[in-house]
Design a protein around this motif. Structure first.
Motif, short mmCIF file in Angstrom:
data_model
loop_
_atom_site.label_atom_id
_atom_site.label_comp_id
_atom_site.label_asym_id
_atom_site.label_seq_id
_atom_site.Cartn_x
_atom_site.Cartn_y
_atom_site.Cartn_z
N SER A 16 6.00 35.91 -11.99
CA SER A 16 5.82 35.00 -10.86
C SER A 16 5.92 33.55 -11.32
CB SER A 16 4.45 35.25 -10.21
OG SER A 16 4.15 34.24 -9.28
N LEU A 19 9.60 32.65 -12.45
CA LEU A 19 10.62 32.56 -11.40
C LEU A 19 10.26 31.60 -10.27
CD1 LEU A 19 11.33 36.36 -11.20
CD2 LEU A 19 12.92 34.65 -12.07
N VAL A 21 8.12 32.30 -7.79
CA VAL A 21 7.88 33.04 -6.56
C VAL A 21 6.44 33.56 -6.61
CG1 VAL A 21 10.29 33.72 -6.31
CG2 VAL A 21 8.71 35.22 -7.52
N THR A 22 5.94 33.95 -5.46
CA THR A 22 4.56 34.41 -5.41
C THR A 22 4.43 35.84 -5.93
OG1 THR A 22 4.73 35.29 -3.16
CG2 THR A 22 4.16 32.95 -3.40
N ALA A 25 5.19 38.21 -3.16
CA ALA A 25 6.61 38.50 -2.94
C ALA A 25 7.10 39.57 -3.92
CB ALA A 25 7.44 37.24 -3.09
N LEU A 26 6.68 39.45 -5.18
CA LEU A 26 7.09 40.44 -6.19
C LEU A 26 6.55 41.82 -5.83
CD1 LEU A 26 6.63 38.43 -9.52
CD2 LEU A 26 8.77 38.97 -8.31
N TRP A 29 8.72 43.16 -2.99
CA TRP A 29 10.04 43.62 -3.43
C TRP A 29 9.92 44.94 -4.20
CZ3 TRP A 29 11.77 38.21 -5.67
CH2 TRP A 29 11.92 37.32 -4.60
N HIS A 57 16.02 37.06 -10.74
CA HIS A 57 16.63 35.73 -10.66
C HIS A 57 17.74 35.71 -9.60
CE1 HIS A 57 18.15 31.83 -11.85
NE2 HIS A 57 19.36 32.35 -11.96
N VAL A 60 16.23 35.69 -6.15
CA VAL A 60 15.72 34.36 -5.81
C VAL A 60 16.87 33.44 -5.39
CG1 VAL A 60 14.61 32.29 -6.73
CG2 VAL A 60 13.66 34.54 -7.24
N ARG A 63 18.21 34.54 -2.02
CA ARG A 63 17.23 34.26 -0.97
C ARG A 63 17.24 32.77 -0.63
NH1 ARG A 63 10.72 34.90 -1.35
NH2 ARG A 63 11.11 33.19 -2.80
N GLU A 64 17.36 31.93 -1.64
CA GLU A 64 17.42 30.49 -1.39
C GLU A 64 18.67 30.10 -0.62
OE1 GLU A 64 17.02 28.69 -5.20
OE2 GLU A 64 14.81 28.84 -5.22
#
Length: 267
Positions: A16, A19, A21-22, A25-26, A29, A57, A60, A63-64
């Motif tokens: 987390s 990367l 991200v929270t 979120a991990l 996923w 990665h 991410v 998603r961005e």
């Protein structure tokens, strides 16, 4: 669980942080099978390998770029997926979103200007539409006097969406109404008569181009037209005594609707 990892992988907390991200979120996923840690510690805790981190990665990044998780899964796992095509489609959506946001930004700029200026017209446009007697400083003076009222806000919201053609149409409608007032006074219409009451109703309809006008507010406005030198000069310039006659027909109509003109308030 201690936030440490075996040499072969990273914990959820470490991944987390790596990367950006929270942890939530991990976990999500992982639950949906989009990106699962491949290793386990001796204590049974799951770890992300270098290959797992590479997949994360990519998730991410996509998603961005705005891709949904299902689309990302297809890009990563379906060999038949046209990745450039998917990215082009996403680029089109982004361009459309940018265009909508630019339109929204322009609309917000007009709304801000309308609240601050009242009329979004040049001095030349105002003179051409409202006539040489028009005072271009009038809207600024009105904002200074009424800028904190609901009616100014309503007026500004209408003004923000109007250009010269719309204002010309409103000016023509107002001029037509004022001619009708003068003709009605010449014809000797009595205050309280059906014809005079119809003119009062028509005035409220015409005035709604600026903001909604209640009957009590109309009484206050009629009295202002008579008492204010500028408004009185305008109406008396159409017909001598028209400002007073208009106030009288408004008062008579108000009484017919149970309103005492002497106690009417701006509400």
């Amino acid at each position: 669980m201690s936030d440490t990892a075996d040499a072969d992988g990273l914990t959820v907390g470490q991944a987390s942080a790596r990367l950006g991200v929270t942890v939530r979120a991990l976990h999500h996923w992982d639950e949906i099978g989009l990106a699962r840690p491949s290793l386990r510690t001796g204590g049974g805790y799951r770890l992300y390998t270098a290959a797992d981190l590479e997949r994360l990665h990519r998730i991410v990044v996509y998603r961005e770029l705005g891709l949904g998780l299902d689309r990302i899964r297809a890009v990563l796992d379906d060999s038949t997926t046209d990745v450039p095509g998917a990215l082009r489609a996403q680029r089109t959506q982004v361009a459309e979103r940018i265009d909508r946001l630019q339109q929204l930004s322009a609309g917000l700029d007009r709304m801000i200007d309308a609240h601050e200026r009242g009329l979004l017209l040049t001095v030349e446009q105002q003179t051409a539409i409202f006539g040489p007697q028009w005072d271009p400083d009038g809207p600024a003076q009105a904002r200074k006097r009424y800028g904190d009222t609901t009616q100014w806000q309503q007026y500004a919201e209408r003004s923000a969406s109007r250009g010269p053609e719309e204002w010309q149409g409103i000016a023509d409608t107002v001029a037509g109404f004022e001619r009708a007032l003068g003709d009605a006074m010449d014809a000797g219409l009595a205050p309280g008569s059906p014809e005079a009451n119809q003119l009062v109703e028509r005035h409220r309809e015409v005035f709604a181009s600026y903001f909604p006008l209640t009957r009590q507010m109309q009484v206050c406005l009629g009295r202002m037209y008579e008492a204010d030198p500028g408004f009185a000069a305008h109406y008396d310039g159409i017909r001598p005594g028209l400002a007073t006659w208009f106030r009288r027909i408004v008062d008579a109509s108000a009484r017919a609707h149970g309103i005492d003109p002497d106690t009417a308030a701006w509400q």
